[in-house]
Design a protein around this motif. Structure first.
Motif, PDB file in Angstrom:
ATOM      1  N   GLU A   1      10.053  -2.187  -5.634  1.00 51.73           N
ATOM      2  CA  GLU A   1      10.658  -2.223  -4.298  1.00 51.73           C
ATOM      3  C   GLU A   1       9.578  -1.979  -3.247  1.00 51.73           C
ATOM      4  O   GLU A   1       8.680  -1.157  -3.438  1.00 51.73           O
ATOM      5  N   VAL A   2       9.682  -2.675  -2.118  1.00 51.25           N
ATOM      6  CA  VAL A   2       8.823  -2.420  -0.977  1.00 51.25           C
ATOM      7  C   VAL A   2       9.602  -1.534  -0.010  1.00 51.25           C
ATOM      8  O   VAL A   2      10.641  -1.942   0.519  1.00 51.25           O
ATOM      9  N   VAL A   3       9.131  -0.308   0.224  1.00 52.54           N
ATOM     10  CA  VAL A   3       9.862   0.673   1.031  1.00 52.54           C
ATOM     11  C   VAL A   3       8.882   1.355   1.978  1.00 52.54           C
ATOM     12  O   VAL A   3       7.663   1.260   1.820  1.00 52.54           O
ATOM     13  N   ASN A   4       9.429   2.066   2.970  1.00 49.89           N
ATOM     14  CA  ASN A   4       8.551   2.851   3.849  1.00 49.89           C
ATOM     15  C   ASN A   4       8.636   4.347   3.583  1.00 49.89           C
ATOM     16  O   ASN A   4       7.876   5.125   4.153  1.00 49.89           O
ATOM     17  N   SER A   5       9.564   4.771   2.727  1.00 50.11           N
ATOM     18  CA  SER A   5       9.610   6.179   2.334  1.00 50.11           C
ATOM     19  C   SER A   5      10.524   6.331   1.137  1.00 50.11           C
ATOM     20  O   SER A   5      11.447   5.537   0.922  1.00 50.11           O
ATOM     21  N   VAL A   6      10.233   7.361   0.347  1.00 50.39           N
ATOM     22  CA  VAL A   6      11.105   7.796  -0.738  1.00 50.39           C
ATOM     23  C   VAL A   6      11.147   9.314  -0.670  1.00 50.39           C
ATOM     24  O   VAL A   6      10.172   9.989  -1.045  1.00 50.39           O
ATOM     25  N   GLY A   7      12.218   9.873  -0.164  1.00 55.42           N
ATOM     26  CA  GLY A   7      12.272  11.320   0.012  1.00 55.42           C
ATOM     27  C   GLY A   7      11.179  11.782   0.968  1.00 55.42           C
ATOM     28  O   GLY A   7      11.076  11.306   2.107  1.00 55.42           O
ATOM     29  N   ASP A   8      10.321  12.686   0.485  1.00 56.48           N
ATOM     30  CA  ASP A   8       9.222  13.198   1.311  1.00 56.48           C
ATOM     31  C   ASP A   8       7.965  12.350   1.216  1.00 56.48           C
ATOM     32  O   ASP A   8       6.931  12.680   1.818  1.00 56.48           O
ATOM     33  N   LEU A   9       8.010  11.274   0.451  1.00 51.79           N
ATOM     34  CA  LEU A   9       6.828  10.431   0.264  1.00 51.79           C
ATOM     35  C   LEU A   9       6.817   9.322   1.305  1.00 51.79           C
ATOM     36  O   LEU A   9       7.763   8.533   1.394  1.00 51.79           O
ATOM     37  N   HIS A  10       5.741   9.270   2.079  1.00 53.89           N
ATOM     38  CA  HIS A  10       5.568   8.234   3.093  1.00 53.89           C
ATOM     39  C   HIS A  10       4.350   7.395   2.754  1.00 53.89           C
ATOM     40  O   HIS A  10       3.520   7.758   1.912  1.00 53.89           O
ATOM     41  N   ASP A  11       4.243   6.280   3.466  1.00 52.40           N
ATOM     42  CA  ASP A  11       3.160   5.338   3.196  1.00 52.40           C
ATOM     43  C   ASP A  11       1.804   6.023   3.285  1.00 52.40           C
ATOM     44  O   ASP A  11       1.574   6.863   4.160  1.00 52.40           O
ATOM     45  N   HIS A  12       0.879   5.660   2.378  1.00 56.02           N
ATOM     46  CA  HIS A  12      -0.452   6.273   2.400  1.00 56.02           C
ATOM     47  C   HIS A  12      -1.372   5.596   3.390  1.00 56.02           C
ATOM     48  O   HIS A  12      -2.117   6.243   4.115  1.00 56.02           O
ATOM     49  N   THR A  13      -1.366   4.266   3.409  1.00 58.30           N
ATOM     50  CA  THR A  13      -2.300   3.541   4.255  1.00 58.30           C
ATOM     51  C   THR A  13      -2.017   3.757   5.727  1.00 58.30           C
ATOM     52  O   THR A  13      -2.908   3.962   6.532  1.00 58.30           O
ATOM     53  N   ASN A  14      -0.760   3.715   6.082  1.00 56.58           N
ATOM     54  CA  ASN A  14      -0.339   3.847   7.472  1.00 56.58           C
ATOM     55  C   ASN A  14       0.988   4.588   7.437  1.00 56.58           C
ATOM     56  O   ASN A  14       1.937   4.127   6.820  1.00 56.58           O
ATOM     57  N   LYS A  15       1.067   5.729   8.072  1.00 56.43           N
ATOM     58  CA  LYS A  15       2.223   6.598   7.900  1.00 56.43           C
ATOM     59  C   LYS A  15       3.536   5.905   8.246  1.00 56.43           C
ATOM     60  O   LYS A  15       4.595   6.297   7.768  1.00 56.43           O
ATOM     61  N   SER A  16       3.459   4.872   9.073  1.00 55.74           N
ATOM     62  CA  SER A  16       4.678   4.117   9.394  1.00 55.74           C
ATOM     63  C   SER A  16       4.761   2.833   8.589  1.00 55.74           C
ATOM     64  O   SER A  16       5.624   1.995   8.833  1.00 55.74           O
ATOM     65  N   GLY A  17       3.844   2.652   7.633  1.00 52.78           N
ATOM     66  CA  GLY A  17       3.808   1.426   6.853  1.00 52.78           C
ATOM     67  C   GLY A  17       4.671   1.501   5.612  1.00 52.78           C
ATOM     68  O   GLY A  17       5.586   2.323   5.503  1.00 52.78           O
ATOM     69  N   LYS A  18       4.336   0.640   4.627  1.00 52.32           N
ATOM     70  CA  LYS A  18       5.170   0.513   3.438  1.00 52.32           C
ATOM     71  C   LYS A  18       4.319   0.594   2.180  1.00 52.32           C
ATOM     72  O   LYS A  18       3.095   0.478   2.212  1.00 52.32           O
ATOM     73  N   PHE A  19       5.023   0.778   1.046  1.00 55.90           N
ATOM     74  CA  PHE A  19       4.371   0.821  -0.252  1.00 55.90           C
ATOM     75  C   PHE A  19       5.371   0.300  -1.279  1.00 55.90           C
ATOM     76  O   PHE A  19       6.524  -0.007  -0.949  1.00 55.90           O
ATOM     77  N   VAL A  20       4.955   0.170  -2.539  1.00 53.32           N
ATOM     78  CA  VAL A  20       5.857  -0.303  -3.589  1.00 53.32           C
ATOM     79  C   VAL A  20       6.200   0.878  -4.492  1.00 53.32           C
ATOM     80  O   VAL A  20       5.378   1.773  -4.715  1.00 53.32           O
ATOM     81  N   THR A  21       7.431   0.847  -5.008  1.00 50.79           N
ATOM     82  CA  THR A  21       7.885   1.987  -5.791  1.00 50.79           C
ATOM     83  C   THR A  21       8.856   1.558  -6.874  1.00 50.79           C
ATOM     84  O   THR A  21       9.503   0.506  -6.778  1.00 50.79           O
ATOM     85  N   LEU A  22       8.951   2.391  -7.898  1.00 49.39           N
ATOM     86  CA  LEU A  22       9.987   2.329  -8.932  1.00 49.39           C
ATOM     87  C   LEU A  22      10.696   3.679  -8.948  1.00 49.39           C
ATOM     88  O   LEU A  22      10.033   4.720  -8.837  1.00 49.39           O
ATOM     89  N   ARG A  23      12.016   3.656  -9.117  1.00 48.82           N
ATOM     90  CA  ARG A  23      12.759   4.916  -9.133  1.00 48.82           C
ATOM     91  C   ARG A  23      13.584   4.998 -10.422  1.00 48.82           C
ATOM     92  O   ARG A  23      14.024   3.989 -10.959  1.00 48.82           O
ATOM     93  N   THR A  24      13.749   6.217 -10.880  1.00 46.76           N
ATOM     94  CA  THR A  24      14.592   6.426 -12.058  1.00 46.76           C
ATOM     95  C   THR A  24      16.045   6.245 -11.666  1.00 46.76           C
ATOM     96  O   THR A  24      16.411   6.226 -10.494  1.00 46.76           O
ATOM     97  N   GLY A  25      16.866   6.146 -12.680  1.00 54.11           N
ATOM     98  CA  GLY A  25      18.294   5.988 -12.431  1.00 54.11           C
ATOM     99  C   GLY A  25      18.705   4.531 -12.313  1.00 54.11           C
ATOM    100  O   GLY A  25      17.887   3.618 -12.459  1.00 54.11           O
ATOM    101  N   ASP A  26      19.969   4.299 -12.037  1.00 52.93           N
ATOM    102  CA  ASP A  26      20.541   2.961 -11.955  1.00 52.93           C
ATOM    103  C   ASP A  26      19.758   2.102 -10.951  1.00 52.93           C
ATOM    104  O   ASP A  26      19.437   2.588  -9.864  1.00 52.93           O
TER     105      ASP A  26
END
Length: 1625
Positions: A320-345
């Motif tokens: 997934e391409v997201v801009n935050s997951v909980g307390d985790l924000h983009d590393h490159t640009n705090k308002s930017g996006k990153f890719v993620t995988l999450r547990t669960g359904d």
């Protein structure tokens, strides 16, 4: 016209006003074709014609709708459109450009299978005389092909045998929508061997570069080839991308950067050529063109999506391409996006997701970097994988389970090795490793592939796959050639395929081997230029191109160790034909090899096709376009003819030596009657040319009876016409002969033209025919080489030629195209693209000789020095010889045998002078060895007048006789007491030297001398005076005396000029300012070398009689040891100049740390012999290293240090000095340099000298200025100059001193700064003598500064004199301020003298303030040689008690801290204990004894008893030391400010639990925290710091310690204004 056929025809539907296809054929599996033809129409060449067709196509089974252009009699010529999967239920309008000239018809054709069900219809057929689309895109373009209009793309070009089709074809999903309902552009792969072009609309460039990105889908073992070009002015450029690889069932991204002419529109062409695999797929989607360069491949921040990464369709989940997951924000640009995988359904147990990069071609090891987050109890692993062309996956990097907290990013890296034609990087994550539910996240951001950069695994425990060793240049194994003969790689990609034919040198096998490659049938209208690349090796190898079985082009014999392009204009007599390439390999003494690659054909003439080889600066005349050269028609009466060898008089060209090669010819018969014919040929204009020398070269031949004709080269510049070279003798030159001339351009950014003029006389029975020919022109940006010189750049042998043996030959090559052997880089440019010569047949033909021979060089009485660089590697039997050859025979001058290592090495040899007429040749003889791994390589041959010694000395074959003995005595001697001794004032300078004789003159010394006064002359003005011509030949020594007077001295330079058989010396001064007088006296020129004292070594001229330093090599070593070199030889790797002459050609000694293998390795060099009369050693050194290690001078057989330094001092020359102890017996100085572990930097040594007892030794910056400045240098606007004490003056003990002189008032504010050499970090006292003349307008300030040299901290002292306001009219010998006898003490302190010299701001003391309360039981100064009450814990390494540096490998403290003669605690590696952690343990301490904060600013906040440990950790570097002394544990309060500004200073470390009286009145949320997010500056721990309590922004690089140490920066802010009694910051 309806061309009815059985079972099918077109019907007109009068209700719908459209044509419909009606098919009623019933034969099973039978194709039915219905065709509707237009009337004939005529087009011309001045404009395009546009055909517009509106059509509808809906089908349930196979069918085709095709539009064809036909001849007037109905023969198919070109496809304009082909559709096979319908129009998606919509009417579509398609525009088709017709660019052909002539009379044609249009045929609309429907093809169906029996039983066809569907609808095929068209209407609105429109033919107009204009282009279909005149819409021009500005700068950029984007198309996802979801619209039926196809974004204005053209789906075919004339000559195509199929077309690109809009639709979905058989590809499951498009790229844009990732849906079966999406659309793409694809090619029908059922049509084997078909060609189709997809062309973008015209784009108006806004930049000289553009970035093209697109997605492509290629599936099938032989699906075909996709090639991408850019095209301007109807001329296609070189391919930007060529791909013929199947990439499984995935869309793959691609990006390429193109270069265009900003003045013309361009288009991008996608060329598809279908292969043999008729079930494959070939399609493109999402085409984007933007201005500028493309980003690096596989680099993505994910802020704008996945870039060119793709979600795999063979995994379970998608990233997934997201801009935050909980307390985790983009590393490159705090308002930017990153890719993620999450547990669960929807994830279940063991589900994975893979993100795959675009295919990337890697030629060398690279580094993949990224940021990752792995948090939660139920995550699995994160992997980085690398796939090769067969999609074999290799796991490079893997971590499993939680690695970070929920909001933390960590840095990851992995080296990636080349895997073949391409690499695909995959990011694979697994979630739900145990349960279907749970928490956790895997995230990735900021991915980057750094090509050509090696790196370590980060973190180290993530390493899975071990990369191959890093190589500078890829060296693929030649295949399928014999014994390494053949291309080292293909031409297309460097790792692909090519066609080849070869045979071995079996002399008993006399049958000719013939291989034939034949093209398919080609329409005449499809082919105007055929382009291919070939490789031809072997004297009896031949490559022939036939057109319809008639020879059209051929090449014979070796064409060099490289791919060579060919462009041919085939001429078909009929409407079609075929091409045949025939390789003919006859019986030969060596391996023969022919290879072919990258064959293209174009429907434009060859002069419009650029293969990147011919430019206006280089031309082989193989192209009829003559590389842009222009036949001048207004000013001459003839033209040069473009001919081949069979048409011209020469018989074969120079480029290839074949009858089919081309050149230019001017013939008196060809040009008709008349007394004289002249032909002018102008080269393309040369624009923006820099000042400097350029070389014009070409080959010419001349034939004739009485008059052979003339050739001249003319330069046209700024309206002036100048002939720079002319060949006008009558002897002729029937063989190709090199003509070269250096042209010097004196104007910056000049534009000039070059014209080649040919003159031939009239042909007549009496005079015969006059013929001129020229070939292989080049224009390079360096002066032409002298005879016997060559750098082998621009594919040139200069004036050298190869005399081949029966079996082997010198070959021109480069680092990219060597036969899997040879240096990776040439010596001239130090790049893989630079040229050099190689000899490499080392197996069957052992002991075979081949010669490289210079042109004839006229004899000269001075003799010559021939220098070169060689690489002799791989075999002990190989040999390299250098000889001189005359009509009387050959004399071997230089010879070296055996493996010398793979690097380039310098060689030189003298060639004796001769007064006889005639000439000689230089012959370089290569003799092959017995092993196949070896080579001999040559580069940078230079021949200059003047003899020289043999280097390396081991290359001396036999003693070389001296043919011209050196005459004894003076060659020139002038003391200027009577006159200037016939010296000559130059006429090309700005003013003259003056002869001056003084008896007792103010400012000037007595006697006669040359004087130059700058007063009244401008900066940059020159004055030059020369000796009379000197006729002596051989080694000479020049000596003279000079003196500088004044505050703005100019520059004095000495030149040695050679003019034919004579020489002269030239003194030149360049003016810098008016306050300068320069004197020169006592000039002597003596025969032989300059006298060398046994106590000195400057390494300049060396013979057996004057080498007083030793233990170093003359040639460049392969390991870590000292060797002799000069800056120009090492390409300025070790500084820009020597210290002796301050010249790039002056010699010095170097030890290169990059040659060392392990920490602690030692390089040693012997210095001069020490006798009783010597007390002081001085030398100059450069010490460039990032390590804390050791460079020192000692006496042999002892450990008594004369001089040592432990940190790098940089790449400037520094003075080293020390007192020399005397020992009985033979003792000499030894220089030692230890390698600290980092393969970076070097140590250099020059001008070693031993001084007697009368010399004041300049140790640690001390100087009496009697002989020189002891390493002190002028660094200000003005200069300190030498002066002397007045008679009877009381002051310094020494006579000579320095003075600051500024006689003119316009120098107010100017400074003269005297800077010391680098000094130890701790300096306690500086003593010096000074004098300030009464009422003199000047000030004198002494500064102590800390300077970072490499990674070490050192000190520097500066004395700055400044000219103040006020009048001063005295002369050059009366200064304002004087300075002498500087003495620097690192041990004893002193007070300010005089007292009023105390600066306004006293620098803080360097030592720690002593406590005012008694120490505790944990205090220890180690004075009794014990650890006091501390316990030394046994371990793998342990602390010891020391009192000096002698037992610390001389890298520890010189003395203890307490008294200077006590003891301290030390940790130093030993041979038995080299690595580990050492610990000392304090006695038990109670809180009452340590109330508050410690002197070391370490807070101990506890109410329990406790212990303190000191742990020292030891690494791999054996030259390391940790020392501890004066441990003080006291209950005193730390010396910090409590809130009151006292003593004008304030300090606060925040270590005492408070803010030192500071508070936050801005309500911005500052607070004192005891668990900081970054290390504080005081203790470098995360203990205490002031931070924002919310919204804290922390630098990424601070957290990543391995990226760079997180240093705090100190700020010093001057405060100029106060309000009230208190100051707040």
């Amino acid at each position: 016209m309806n061309m009815d056929s059985k079972g099918i025809h077109w019907n007109y539907n009068s209700e719908k006003h459209q044509m419909e296809l009606e098919a009623n054929g019933t034969d099973p599996l039978q194709y039915y074709v219905g065709q509707m033809r237009s009337p004939t129409f005529t087009t011309d060449s001045n404009s395009n014609t546009c055909l517009t067709l509106t059509w509808f196509f809906d089908t349930e089974n196979e069918a085709h709708l095709t539009v064809i252009i036909q001849s007037a009699d109905g023969l198919d010529i070109d496809f304009l459109m082909n559709v096979n999967d319908g129009s998606d239920g919509q009417w579509k309008t398609t525009n088709m450009d017709i660019t052909k000239e002539g009379t044609f018809r249009i045929a609309i054709e429907g093809t169906v299978l029996s039983g066809w069900k569907g609808v095929m219809a068209f209407n609105n057929v429109l033919l107009v005389n204009k282009p279909c689309s005149e819409d021009v895109k500005t700068g950029s373009l984007w198309c996802d092909f979801e619209s039926p209009e196809e974004c204005g793309f053209h789906t075919s070009l004339p000559g195509d045998s199929t077309v690109w089709t809009w639709g979905s074809s058989d590809i499951p999903l498009d790229h844009t929508l990732d849906s079966p309902m999406g659309h793409t552009m694809y090619v029908d792969t059922d049509r084997k061997g078909s060609l189709a072009h997809l062309v973008t609309p015209s784009i108006s460039p806004v930049d000289e570069t553009f970035c093209l990105t697109f997605w492509f889908y290629m599936l099938g073992a032989d699906v075909g080839r996709l090639t991408v070009y850019s095209m301007q002015n109807n001329n296609p450029g070189l391919p930007l991308l060529v791909n013929h690889q199947s990439y499984q069932k995935e869309w793959r991204g691609a990006s390429v950067t193109g270069v265009v002419d900003i003045s013309a529109n361009f288009t991008v062409l996608f060329e598809a050529f279908t292969g043999e695999d008729n079930w494959g797929s070939l399609a493109i989607d999402d085409v984007k063109v933007t201005p500028g360069f493309c980003p690096n491949p596989s680099t993505c921040t994910f802020d704008d999506g996945l870039c060119l990464w793709t979600q795999s369709h063979t995994d379970d989940l998608d990233w997934e391409v997201v801009n935050s997951v909980g307390d985790l924000h983009d590393h490159t640009n705090k308002s930017g996006k990153f890719v993620t995988l999450r547990t669960g359904d929807p994830a279940t147990i063991r589900n994975t997701a893979a993100l795959e990069s675009e295919p990337v071609e890697l030629l060398e090891i690279s580094c993949f970097t990224f940021w990752y987050n792995m948090w939660g109890e139920n995550i699995g692993y994160l992997q980085i994988e690398n796939s090769d062309p067969t999609f074999n996956e290799m796991i490079l990097w893997q971590l499993t389970g939680p690695q970070t907290n929920a909001s933390e990013w960590k840095y990851g890296s992995a080296p990636v090795s080349p895997a073949g034609t391409f690499n695909i990087i995959s990011i694979v994550g697994e979630v739900n490793s145990i349960y279907e539910t749970g928490n956790g996240t895997i995230a990735v951001d900021g991915v980057e592939l750094k090509q050509g950069v090696n790196c370590d695994f980060e973190p180290p425990d993530a390493e899975v796959g071990t990369p191959a060793p890093m190589t500078t240049t890829p060296m693929p194994t030649p295949s399928p050639g014999y014994e390494g003969i053949g291309p080292v790689s293909d031409h297309t990609t460097g790792s692909g395929h090519y066609a080849s034919s070869s045979r071995s040198p079996d002399l008993n096998y006399k049958t000719t081997v013939t291989s034939v490659l034949r093209s398919p049938k080609i329409m005449k209208t499809e082919l105007s230029c055929f382009v291919f690349w070939y490789f031809l090796w072997g004297d009896n190898s031949k490559l022939i191109l036939k057109v319809n079985n008639k020879n059209h082009w051929s090449r014979q014999g070796s064409q060099g160790n490289k791919w060579v392009p060919a462009k041919v204009n085939p001429k078909f007599k009929n409407n079609h034909g075929n091409l045949t390439l025939r390789a003919v390999l006859k019986q030969d003494h060596e391996y023969a090899y022919v290879a072919l690659d990258d064959m293209f054909y174009y429907n434009v003439t060859c002069n419009k096709v650029d293969v990147g080889t011919n430019t206006g600066h280089q031309c082989d005349f193989e192209d009829e376009g003559l590389c842009g050269w222009i036949q001048v028609v207004e000013e001459d009466n003839a033209d040069w003819d473009w001919v081949n060898g069979s048409q011209g008089v020469e018989g074969s060209d120079h480029s290839y030596g074949t009858a089919s090669g081309h050149y230019l010819q001017l013939s008196s018969i060809k040009q008709g009657s008349g007394a004289h014919k002249m032909a002018l040929l102008q080269l393309p204009l040369l624009k923006d040319m820099a000042v400097g020398d350029y070389c014009i070269q070409f080959y010419y031949a001349r034939f004739g009876g009485v008059h052979t004709g003339n050739i001249s080269v003319i330069v046209e510049f700024a309206g002036d016409i100048t002939t720079i070279v002319e060949v006008n003798d009558r002897d002729g030159a029937k063989n190709w002969t090199l003509l070269q001339q250096t042209y010097t351009n004196l104007a910056a950014d000049a534009t000039f033209a070059l014209v080649i003029r040919g003159d031939v006389g009239a042909a007549s029975p009496n005079n015969g025919e006059s013929v001129l020919a020229i070939d292989d022109y080049s224009f390079t940006n360096t002066g032409c080489p002298e005879p016997g010189s060559c750098t082998f750049e621009d594919a040139h042998l200069c004036m050298w030629h190869v005399e081949m043996s029966e079996d082997v030959s010198w070959q021109l090559t480069d680092g990219r195209e060597s036969h899997s052997r040879g240096p990776h880089f040439d010596h001239t440019t130090n790049t893989s693209a630079g040229g050099y010569l190689i000899l490499e047949d080392f197996d069957v033909h052992s002991g075979v000789v081949t010669d490289l021979v210079s042109s004839h060089i006229p004899n000269d009485v001075e003799g010559f020095c021939f220098s070169f660089f060689y690489s002799l590697s791989g075999d002990d039997g190989a040999r390299l010889n250098v000889s001189s050859r005359t009509d009387d025979g050959t004399n071997t001058l230089w010879s070296l045998t055996g493996d010398q290592g793979p690097d380039w090495y310098y060689g030189q040899v003298g060639i004796a002078g001769s007064s006889s007429k005639g000439d000689f040749e230089i012959v370089i003889e290569g003799v092959t060895g017995s092993l196949a791994e070896g080579w001999i390589a040559l580069d940078d041959l230079f021949t200059v007048m003047g003899e020289c010694t043999i280097l390396p000395p081991i290359a001396t074959p036999t003693p070389i006789p001296v043919t011209t003995p050196l005459p004894p005595g003076d060659i020139f001697n002038c003391d200027f007491e009577m006159d200037i001794c016939s010296m000559i004032q130059a006429s090309s300078d700005d003013f003259d030297w003056v002869y001056h004789h003084s008896e007792d003159e103010f400012e000037l010394p007595p006697g006669g001398y040359l004087l130059l006064d700058s007063n009244g002359h401008d900066p940059g003005n020159r004055a030059v005076i020369t000796t009379p011509e000197l006729t002596h030949k051989g080694l000479q020594c020049i000596s003279f005396q000079f003196r500088f007077i004044g505050s703005e001295p100019g520059v004095l330079m000495l030149y040695f000029s050679v003019r034919e058989t004579r020489s002269e010396l030239e003194w030149e001064v360049q003016v810098h300012g008016e306050d300068s007088i320069i004197l020169v006296d006592n000039i002597k020129v003596l025969s032989g070398g300059c006298p060398v004292q046994s106590n000195t070594c400057d390494f300049e001229y060396e013979s057996d009689d004057d080498i007083y330093c030793g233990g170093y090599q003359s040639g460049k070593p392969t390991d870590f040891q000292f060797y002799r070199t000069y800056a120009a030889e090492s390409a300025h790797k070790y500084g820009d100049e020597d210290h002796t002459y301050e010249s790039a050609y002056g010699y010095y000694i170097v030890a290169d740390f990059t040659k060392a293998s392990e920490g602690g390795e030692l390089a040693t060099m012997d210095g001069p012999v020490v006798t009783e009369s010597f007390e002081c050693l001085t030398f100059w050194y450069q010490y460039s290293t990032p390590d804390t290690t050791l460079f020192r001078a000692i006496c042999n057989g002892t450990e008594d240090e004369i001089f040592s330094v432990e940190v790098g001092t940089g790449s400037e020359w520094q003075l080293g000095a020390g007192f020399v102890p005397y020992y009985e017996g033979s003792v000499h100085v030894v220089f030692q340099s230890y390698f600290g572990g980092t393969p970076e930097g070097y140590v250099a040594i020059d001008d070693i000298k031993l001084h007697d007892t009368h010399y004041h030794c300049p140790v640690a910056g001390d100087c009496d200025f009697e002989e020189d400045t002891c390493g002190w240098t002028n660094t200000g606007d003005l200069e300190w100059v030498f002066s002397t004490l007045e008679d009877g003056e009381v002051g310094p003990l020494t006579f000579t001193n320095l003075m600051f002189v500024t006689p003119t008032d316009d120098l107010v504010g100017k400074t003269a700064t005297l800077s010391s050499p680098v000094l130890p970090l701790v300096i306690n006292c500086v003593q010096f003598w000074y004098k300030e003349v009464l009422d003199a307008p000047a000030s004198l300030v002494a500064f102590l500064t800390r300077k970072s040299k490499m990674f070490g901290e050192l000190s520097e002292i500066e004395f700055m004199a400044k000219r103040l306001e006020g009048s001063w009219s005295l002369g050059h010998n009366d200064g304002l301020t004087y300075l002498d006898d500087i003495d620097i003490d690192v041990f004893q302190t002193c007070t300010y003298v005089p007292p009023d010299a105390v600066p306004t701001t006293i620098p803080p003391t360097m030592s720690t303030a002593q406590p005012t309360v008694p120490p505790s039981i944990a205090s220890c100064d180690f004075s009794d040689k014990t650890f006091c009450n501390w316990e030394n814990i046994p371990g793998s390494v342990t602390w010891s008690i020391q009192n000096s540096s002698s037992n610390t490998h001389h890298v520890g403290p010189l003395m203890d801290h307490t008294t200077g003669d006590g003891y301290f605690m030390s940790l130093t590696p030993t041979s038995s204990k080299s690595k580990g952690v050492a610990t000392v343990f304090s006695p038990e301490l109670t809180p009452t004894e340590t109330a508050g904060w410690l002197e070391s600013y370490i807070g101990i906040n506890t109410s329990r008893t406790f212990h303190i440990e000191f742990q020292g950790s030891q690494g791999d570097n054996p030259l390391a030391n940790i020392a501890v002394d004066d441990i003080l544990l006291i209950p005193a309060v730390c010396p910090e400010n409590s809130g009151v500004l006292g003593n004008n200073t304030m300090s606060c470390t925040f270590e005492q639990g408070g803010t030192c009286g500071m508070y936050d009145d801005s309500l911005n949320g500052w607070a004192l925290v005891v668990a900081a997010t970054i290390p504080d500056h005081t203790t470098f721990t995360k203990q205490v710091a002031v931070e924002k309590t919310y919204g804290t922004v922390v630098s990424d690089k601070v957290i990543l310690v391995k990226m760079g140490q997180p240093h705090w920066r100190a700020a010093q802010i001057p405060i100029y204004r106060f309000f009230g009694d208190k100051l707040m910051v």
